[in-house]
Design a protein around this motif. Structure first.
Motif, PDB file in Angstrom:
ATOM      1  N   MET A  68      26.793   9.283  14.816  1.00 39.71           N
ATOM      2  CA  MET A  68      25.441   9.440  14.259  1.00 39.71           C
ATOM      3  C   MET A  68      24.520  10.084  15.286  1.00 39.71           C
ATOM      4  O   MET A  68      24.559   9.756  16.468  1.00 39.71           O
ATOM      5  N   THR A  69      23.688  11.007  14.852  1.00 40.63           N
ATOM      6  CA  THR A  69      22.708  11.643  15.712  1.00 40.63           C
ATOM      7  C   THR A  69      21.544  10.687  15.951  1.00 40.63           C
ATOM      8  O   THR A  69      21.034  10.083  15.015  1.00 40.63           O
ATOM      9  N   THR A  70      21.131  10.546  17.214  1.00 46.86           N
ATOM     10  CA  THR A  70      20.068   9.593  17.542  1.00 46.86           C
ATOM     11  C   THR A  70      18.719  10.289  17.679  1.00 46.86           C
ATOM     12  O   THR A  70      18.615  11.394  18.199  1.00 46.86           O
ATOM     13  N   LEU A  71      17.677   9.596  17.221  1.00 46.55           N
ATOM     14  CA  LEU A  71      16.317  10.136  17.218  1.00 46.55           C
ATOM     15  C   LEU A  71      15.396   9.178  17.942  1.00 46.55           C
ATOM     16  O   LEU A  71      15.485   7.956  17.769  1.00 46.55           O
ATOM     17  N   LEU A  72      14.492   9.730  18.750  1.00 46.93           N
ATOM     18  CA  LEU A  72      13.474   8.917  19.404  1.00 46.93           C
ATOM     19  C   LEU A  72      12.104   9.367  18.924  1.00 46.93           C
ATOM     20  O   LEU A  72      11.790  10.555  18.947  1.00 46.93           O
ATOM     21  N   LEU A  73      11.290   8.416  18.487  1.00 47.55           N
ATOM     22  CA  LEU A  73       9.941   8.678  18.016  1.00 47.55           C
ATOM     23  C   LEU A  73       8.965   8.479  19.162  1.00 47.55           C
ATOM     24  O   LEU A  73       8.843   7.374  19.702  1.00 47.55           O
ATOM     25  N   ALA A  74       8.265   9.544  19.536  1.00 42.33           N
ATOM     26  CA  ALA A  74       7.295   9.483  20.636  1.00 42.33           C
ATOM     27  C   ALA A  74       5.936   9.082  20.092  1.00 42.33           C
ATOM     28  O   ALA A  74       4.974   9.852  20.144  1.00 42.33           O
ATOM     29  N   SER A  75       5.862   7.880  19.555  1.00 40.87           N
ATOM     30  CA  SER A  75       4.627   7.423  18.919  1.00 40.87           C
ATOM     31  C   SER A  75       4.646   5.909  18.808  1.00 40.87           C
ATOM     32  O   SER A  75       5.689   5.304  18.567  1.00 40.87           O
ATOM     33  N   ALA A  76       3.463   5.306  18.947  1.00 41.55           N
ATOM     34  CA  ALA A  76       3.331   3.856  18.783  1.00 41.55           C
ATOM     35  C   ALA A  76       2.987   3.476  17.350  1.00 41.55           C
ATOM     36  O   ALA A  76       2.833   2.292  17.045  1.00 41.55           O
ATOM     37  N   SER A  77       2.883   4.452  16.448  1.00 41.12           N
ATOM     38  CA  SER A  77       2.428   4.205  15.087  1.00 41.12           C
ATOM     39  C   SER A  77       3.424   3.376  14.281  1.00 41.12           C
ATOM     40  O   SER A  77       4.546   3.834  14.014  1.00 41.12           O
ATOM     41  N   PRO A  78       3.042   2.180  13.848  1.00 41.62           N
ATOM     42  CA  PRO A  78       3.929   1.389  12.984  1.00 41.62           C
ATOM     43  C   PRO A  78       4.206   2.089  11.657  1.00 41.62           C
ATOM     44  O   PRO A  78       5.294   1.952  11.090  1.00 41.62           O
ATOM     45  N   ALA A  79       3.226   2.839  11.146  1.00 40.74           N
ATOM     46  CA  ALA A  79       3.405   3.527   9.867  1.00 40.74           C
ATOM     47  C   ALA A  79       4.474   4.613   9.975  1.00 40.74           C
ATOM     48  O   ALA A  79       5.291   4.786   9.059  1.00 40.74           O
ATOM     49  N   ARG A  80       4.481   5.357  11.080  1.00 38.21           N
ATOM     50  CA  ARG A  80       5.508   6.394  11.252  1.00 38.21           C
ATOM     51  C   ARG A  80       6.893   5.757  11.360  1.00 38.21           C
ATOM     52  O   ARG A  80       7.857   6.231  10.757  1.00 38.21           O
ATOM     53  N   LEU A  81       6.976   4.692  12.134  1.00 37.67           N
ATOM     54  CA  LEU A  81       8.262   4.012  12.298  1.00 37.67           C
ATOM     55  C   LEU A  81       8.744   3.460  10.963  1.00 37.67           C
ATOM     56  O   LEU A  81       9.918   3.605  10.601  1.00 37.67           O
ATOM     57  N   SER A  82       7.852   2.846  10.218  1.00 37.66           N
ATOM     58  CA  SER A  82       8.221   2.286   8.918  1.00 37.66           C
ATOM     59  C   SER A  82       8.676   3.367   7.948  1.00 37.66           C
ATOM     60  O   SER A  82       9.626   3.181   7.176  1.00 37.66           O
ATOM     61  N   THR A  83       7.991   4.521   7.978  1.00 44.94           N
ATOM     62  CA  THR A  83       8.360   5.628   7.094  1.00 44.94           C
ATOM     63  C   THR A  83       9.768   6.116   7.398  1.00 44.94           C
ATOM     64  O   THR A  83      10.574   6.356   6.483  1.00 44.94           O
ATOM     65  N   LEU A  84      10.083   6.271   8.678  1.00 40.02           N
ATOM     66  CA  LEU A  84      11.424   6.719   9.064  1.00 40.02           C
ATOM     67  C   LEU A  84      12.480   5.691   8.681  1.00 40.02           C
ATOM     68  O   LEU A  84      13.559   6.037   8.188  1.00 40.02           O
ATOM     69  N   ARG A  85      12.170   4.439   8.889  1.00 42.99           N
ATOM     70  CA  ARG A  85      13.130   3.389   8.539  1.00 42.99           C
ATOM     71  C   ARG A  85      13.367   3.326   7.035  1.00 42.99           C
ATOM     72  O   ARG A  85      14.500   3.124   6.583  1.00 42.99           O
ATOM     73  N   SER A  86      12.311   3.506   6.270  1.00 43.71           N
ATOM     74  CA  SER A  86      12.457   3.485   4.816  1.00 43.71           C
ATOM     75  C   SER A  86      13.332   4.638   4.332  1.00 43.71           C
ATOM     76  O   SER A  86      13.934   4.556   3.260  1.00 43.71           O
ATOM     77  N   ALA A  87      13.386   5.718   5.125  1.00 48.29           N
ATOM     78  CA  ALA A  87      14.207   6.880   4.778  1.00 48.29           C
ATOM     79  C   ALA A  87      15.637   6.751   5.295  1.00 48.29           C
ATOM     80  O   ALA A  87      16.417   7.695   5.202  1.00 48.29           O
ATOM     81  N   GLY A  88      15.975   5.590   5.866  1.00 46.45           N
ATOM     82  CA  GLY A  88      17.337   5.354   6.304  1.00 46.45           C
ATOM     83  C   GLY A  88      17.611   5.652   7.759  1.00 46.45           C
ATOM     84  O   GLY A  88      18.753   5.616   8.200  1.00 46.45           O
ATOM     85  N   LEU A  89      16.559   5.941   8.544  1.00 46.21           N
ATOM     86  CA  LEU A  89      16.717   6.232   9.965  1.00 46.21           C
ATOM     87  C   LEU A  89      16.430   4.984  10.784  1.00 46.21           C
ATOM     88  O   LEU A  89      15.722   4.087  10.328  1.00 46.21           O
TER      89      LEU A  89
END
Length: 230
Positions: free
Chosen positions: A1-22
């Protein structure tokens, strides 16, 4: 699996990515946003809102990339805790940085400085429409033998937001929750503020803070399929 790092403290961005299966890692940048914008204006002149958020997204992604390359084991932060270093010593394959601003009548609104500012801003926004710009920047850290391109590229998502005609009492109650103080434009689409947005034209994910269709397109440009992140 390709790994991704989010350069942000935003809970909304993290939640959006997680909801999309990341399942991204998280690392917050140390970027001085005012300094980045000042330097950008010095180099390029007056910045359009779409360019300003892109410049900040690039600065955040590249700041985190430098930190990871210097001390990868210590610089990678657990997305669960946001505080404790993870046990992943390897660099992530990709870093994505984001930044958002609301444009209304040519004026730019980031996070409000205080409750008074947030109330005044909402009294200006109600019953009107603005454009939420979110800059995205991707850095490809994969080794060439693993398909890495060394690419660093970005783009901006711009979505028109229509605000409801809310009352002074509703504005004051909303600001009292503290939610508007932590987000660009002093509103959310995925939280309490969603009831005060009457509609959007464009990608609603971009209003939340990260456009999934746009991120997919950027990843495609460096040869990464969206499904590789699942």
């Amino acid at each position: 699996m390709t790994t991704l790092l989010l350069a942000s403290a935003s809970p909304a961005r993290l939640s959006t990515l997680r909801s999309a299966g990341l399942d991204p890692q998280v690392r917050v940048s140390s970027v001085d946003e005012d300094a980045v914008l000042a330097e950008g204006r010095e180099r390029f002149g007056a910045l359009e809102p779409a360019d300003a958020v892109l410049l900040l997204a690039q600065a955040k992604a590249e700041d985190v990339t430098r930190a990871l390359e210097q001390t990868p084991a210590e610089a990678t932060i657990s997305a669960e805790a946001h505080q404790e270093p993870s046990d992943v010593a390897a660099l992530p394959d990709l870093v994505v940085g984001c930044d958002s601003m609301l444009e209304l009548d040519g004026e730019i609104f980031g996070k409000p400085a205080d409750a008074e500012t947030a109330v005044a801003r909402w009294r200006t926004m109600r019953g009107r429409s603005g454009v939420l710009h979110t800059g995205h920047w991707v850095v490809d850290l994969r080794d060439p033998e693993d398909g890495g391109t060394g690419g660093t590229l970005g783009a901006t998502s711009s979505t028109t937001v229509h605000f409801a005609q809310v009352s002074d009492e509703e504005i004051e109650a909303y600001v009292a929750t503290g939610e508007p103080l932590a987000v660009a434009g002093a509103f959310t689409l995925d939280g309490r503020g969603g009831a005060f947005v009457s509609g959007v034209e464009g990608d609603h994910h971009g209003v939340v803070g990260i456009s999934l269709p746009l991120l997919r397109e950027l990843l495609d440009q460096v040869g990464v399929r969206w499904t590789d992140l699942w």
